[in-house]
Design an enzyme around this catalytic site. Sequence first.
Site: not given
Length: 266
Positions: A35, A176
């Site tokens: 992430d 992201d």
Amino acid sequence: DSGSTVVALTNDRDTSYFGEIGIGTPPQKFTVIFDTGSSYLWVPSSKAHSMYESSDSSTYKEQDFIEATEEADNVFLNRLFDGILGLSFQTISVPVWYNMVNQGLVKRFSFWLNRNVDEEEGGELVFGGLDPNHFRGDHTYVPVTYQYYWQFGIGDVLIGDKSTGFCAPGCQAFADSGTSLLSGPTAIVTQINHAIGANSEELNVKFGLTPEQYILKGEATQCISGFTAMDATLLGPLWILGDVFMRPYHTVFDYGNLLVGFAEAA
């Protein structure tokens, strides 16, 4: 690149991409989402999927950590992955991958996310370099403007060929890998979901999205928009370029030069 480490990723219905890591010696294996929108490493307890047992590791060292014994949200319930490995900056929390940086092993990493859920190869994360098999042409690089997320400035946002005007003075965005959708200011996303067509412009280079790229498949004949509204933050209007954007664009996160690069995925 020579010296690079490749992590194969699994595509879970275009909603998340995860791969395997090992913690300790001998390695205890977990599947995690890599992430770029966070810096923490989450490893769940035995009540979830896999469990990390520090006493089974010969390389475990005493360190400060926070243990959550109860979580109101069902973060990992019915998920195919065990946890999350953050790849953002130490402004949030010192991430695991900074150890690679401090040892001189990694200055950049790159993502390729496969949109075809029927293929065995769901995607690829390369620590230390790029895989030329998964992009076409040169990357367009933009400087990191704030070392919290992998954040950078973008110019106007277009619907079709028409300016929305909202980001003409400039907006901020960050790539992201841990977010499924593409989030942006409510005023623009409302227009986009009405017109269902979008482009983002940066440094006079346009990065377009086709309907096949921003429409997700739901149940049976249901289709879901890949755009979701998010109101302004303390930093002003902010776009989160999640997997909807990162699938069509091979993305490089260059820590050594503090740049983010995009090229057409192959």
